[in-house]
Write an enzyme that holds these catalytic residues in place. Structure first.
Site, PDB file in Angstrom:
ATOM      1  N   ASP A  64       0.843  -1.196   0.000  1.00 37.34           N
ATOM      2  CA  ASP A  64       0.000   0.000   0.000  1.00 37.34           C
ATOM      3  C   ASP A  64       0.875   1.242   0.000  1.00 37.34           C
ATOM      4  O   ASP A  64       1.924   1.281   0.630  1.00 37.34           O
ATOM      5  CB  ASP A  64      -0.855   0.042   1.263  1.00 37.34           C
ATOM      6  CG  ASP A  64      -2.123  -0.754   1.112  1.00 37.34           C
ATOM      7  OD1 ASP A  64      -2.242  -1.493   0.121  1.00 37.34           O
ATOM      8  OD2 ASP A  64      -2.976  -0.637   1.993  1.00 37.34           O
ATOM      9  N   ASP A  65       0.390   2.257  -0.646  1.00 38.12           N
ATOM     10  CA  ASP A  65       1.016   3.581  -0.581  1.00 38.12           C
ATOM     11  C   ASP A  65       2.475   3.576  -1.018  1.00 38.12           C
ATOM     12  O   ASP A  65       3.282   4.338  -0.499  1.00 38.12           O
ATOM     13  CB  ASP A  65       0.902   4.164   0.845  1.00 38.12           C
ATOM     14  CG  ASP A  65      -0.540   4.267   1.282  1.00 38.12           C
ATOM     15  OD1 ASP A  65      -1.376   4.596   0.425  1.00 38.12           O
ATOM     16  OD2 ASP A  65      -0.824   4.007   2.458  1.00 38.12           O
ATOM     17  N   CYS A  76      -7.733  -0.193  -1.773  1.00 41.72           N
ATOM     18  CA  CYS A  76      -7.361  -1.593  -1.536  1.00 41.72           C
ATOM     19  C   CYS A  76      -8.329  -2.638  -2.069  1.00 41.72           C
ATOM     20  O   CYS A  76      -7.940  -3.527  -2.827  1.00 41.72           O
ATOM     21  CB  CYS A  76      -7.206  -1.826  -0.044  1.00 41.72           C
ATOM     22  SG  CYS A  76      -6.003  -0.775   0.713  1.00 41.72           S
ATOM     23  N   LYS A  91      -2.769  -8.087   5.371  1.00 40.63           N
ATOM     24  CA  LYS A  91      -4.207  -7.822   5.376  1.00 40.63           C
ATOM     25  C   LYS A  91      -4.943  -8.526   4.256  1.00 40.63           C
ATOM     26  O   LYS A  91      -4.382  -8.841   3.225  1.00 40.63           O
ATOM     27  CB  LYS A  91      -4.476  -6.335   5.345  1.00 40.63           C
ATOM     28  CG  LYS A  91      -4.329  -5.648   4.014  1.00 40.63           C
ATOM     29  CD  LYS A  91      -4.753  -4.191   4.200  1.00 40.63           C
ATOM     30  CE  LYS A  91      -4.736  -3.454   2.888  1.00 40.63           C
ATOM     31  NZ  LYS A  91      -5.079  -2.033   3.080  1.00 40.63           N
ATOM     32  N   HIS A 107      -8.865  -7.783   3.622  1.00 35.38           N
ATOM     33  CA  HIS A 107      -9.685  -6.659   3.140  1.00 35.38           C
ATOM     34  C   HIS A 107     -10.634  -7.027   2.013  1.00 35.38           C
ATOM     35  O   HIS A 107     -10.947  -6.200   1.146  1.00 35.38           O
ATOM     36  CB  HIS A 107      -8.789  -5.486   2.726  1.00 35.38           C
ATOM     37  CG  HIS A 107      -9.396  -4.158   3.075  1.00 35.38           C
ATOM     38  ND1 HIS A 107      -8.799  -2.955   2.797  1.00 35.38           N
ATOM     39  CD2 HIS A 107     -10.587  -3.859   3.681  1.00 35.38           C
ATOM     40  CE1 HIS A 107      -9.570  -1.972   3.201  1.00 35.38           C
ATOM     41  NE2 HIS A 107     -10.660  -2.493   3.750  1.00 35.38           N
TER      42      HIS A 107
END
Ligand SMILES: *[C@@H]1O[C@H](CO)[C@@H](O)[C@H](O)[C@H]1NC(C)=O
Length: 159
Positions: free
Chosen positions: A35-36, A74, A128, A130
């Site tokens: 992420d990011d 996500c 994760k 999600h």
């Protein structure tokens, strides 16, 4: 809402995935979703601010998929990665799952670990998920993963 860049390193070739190799010669497959992470946040893309020697080694000895794009959040990205289908076809294109949202990645979707199990792979996920957990059938170990070390929602504190 988190901006997301998916960063993938797949240490195999597609023909190997299709069963072209004997069982004993099948490669390990590692998919990393970060992420990011900006394009230039890894040194194999030219960053001299953030050295990433381990990721660089994986990238240079694996297959770099450099021309793929993801949703900026996500849940849609993860649904696309695991199904191979655009998020609009998984019904998860709009937003991330929040709390105990009463839905998730449809059980009618066959996902990457389920295909890999058919090829004899062991499958594990760390981090994760999600993609829904309102019923146990939606959680990773009911979706083709042998184990899951992590959390079902979108973020977690480390303290
Ligand atoms: C699963 O069901 C959803 C909702 O009906 C649909 O949008 C999606 O295309 C289906 N997926 C497959 C693989 O048939």
């Amino acid at each position: 809402m988190n901006q997301q860049t998916v960063f993938l390193i797949i240490v195999c070739t597609w023909c190997q995935l299709q069963g072209g190799c004997a069982q004993s010669s099948r490669p390990h497959i590692i998919v990393i979703v970060a992420d990011d992470l900006g394009w230039n946040d890894v040194s194999f893309h030219g960053s001299n601010q953030i050295p990433t020697p381990a990721l660089d080694t994986l990238a240079y000895t694996g297959v770099m998929l450099s021309n793929y794009y993801v949703s900026p959040i996500c849940t849609p990205s993860r649904s696309a990665l695991l199904t191979g289908r655009h998020p609009i076809h998984t019904g998860l294109q709009h937003d991330v799952l929040v709390g105990a949202a009463p839905y998730g990645l449809g059980l009618n979707e066959t996902i990457m670990p389920q295909y890999l199990k058919q090829l004899g792979y062991e499958t594990h996920i760390v981090g994760k998920w999600h993609l829904g957990f309102f019923k146990k059938e939606y959680t990773p170990t009911f979706r083709g993963f042998d184990s899951h070390f992590g959390y079902w929602l979108g973020e977690e504190g480390y303290s």
